[in-house]
Write a protein that holds these residues in place. Structure first.
Motif: not given
Ligand code: NI
Length: 176
Positions: A53-55, A97-100, A139-145
């Protein structure tokens, strides 16, 4: 041959970062090309994780590489349709942190160890245990989904402060 492409990264706040993503059902060449582009975009940023989703790709896929040391070989992983099958009661704290959400960092408490099930680009299934930074990042990336950002773990005031800073940042970026 597919020329890898660096994709623009969506910035919070964006409705696409708040949506639940769809499972990946086709394990084909375009999925492999998407994964290549995501890795290229993540390393270019630079970051240690990037989710579909970040892209703007609303699919259950993320890429991750938590190797930070310059003298250790990169360890890129492509994680598709992940499921967390176990979370430890023991907790760990990392500054995330987060690239978004560029330039914004905050401590988040999460299970220290997780077991994760996922599929690779061929649809093969894997299960493995991750701890410390890898666990946190998974877990951070899983949350993005699932449309969840690390700032959703913070107290409302802190979250609102970061969101206001990001709105200002986006206005400045738009002005160029
Ligand atoms: Ni992130």
């Amino acid at each position: 041959m597919h020329a890898m492409t660096i994709k623009p990264i969506l910035m919070h706040p964006d409705p696409r970062l708040k949506k639940i993503c769809e499972p990946v059902t086709e394990f084909n060449k375009s999925l492999a090309e998407l994964a290549d582009d995501m890795l290229e975009t993540m390393y270019d940023a630079p970051g240690i994780g990037l989710a579909g989703p970040q892209i703007g790709v609303m699919k259950r896929i993320f890429v991750i590489d938590c190797v930070k040391e310059d003298d250790v070989a990169p360890d890129p992983m492509v994680i598709i349709n992940p499921e967390i099958t176990h979370s430890s009661e023991e907790l760990g704290v990392y500054e995330e942190g987060c690239l978004s959400i560029p330039n914004q960092f905050a401590e988040v408490t999460r299970p220290k160890i997780i077991r994760l099930k996922w599929q690779d680009l061929d649809g093969a299934e894997y299960e493995d245990e991750f701890d410390d930074l890898w666990s946190t990042c998974m877990q951070h990336e899983f949350d993005h989904l699932n449309g969840k950002l690390f700032i959703d773990y913070l107290k409302p005031l802190k979250r609102q402060m970061i969101t206001r800073k990001m709105q200002k940042y986006k206005r400045e970026q738009a002005r160029g």
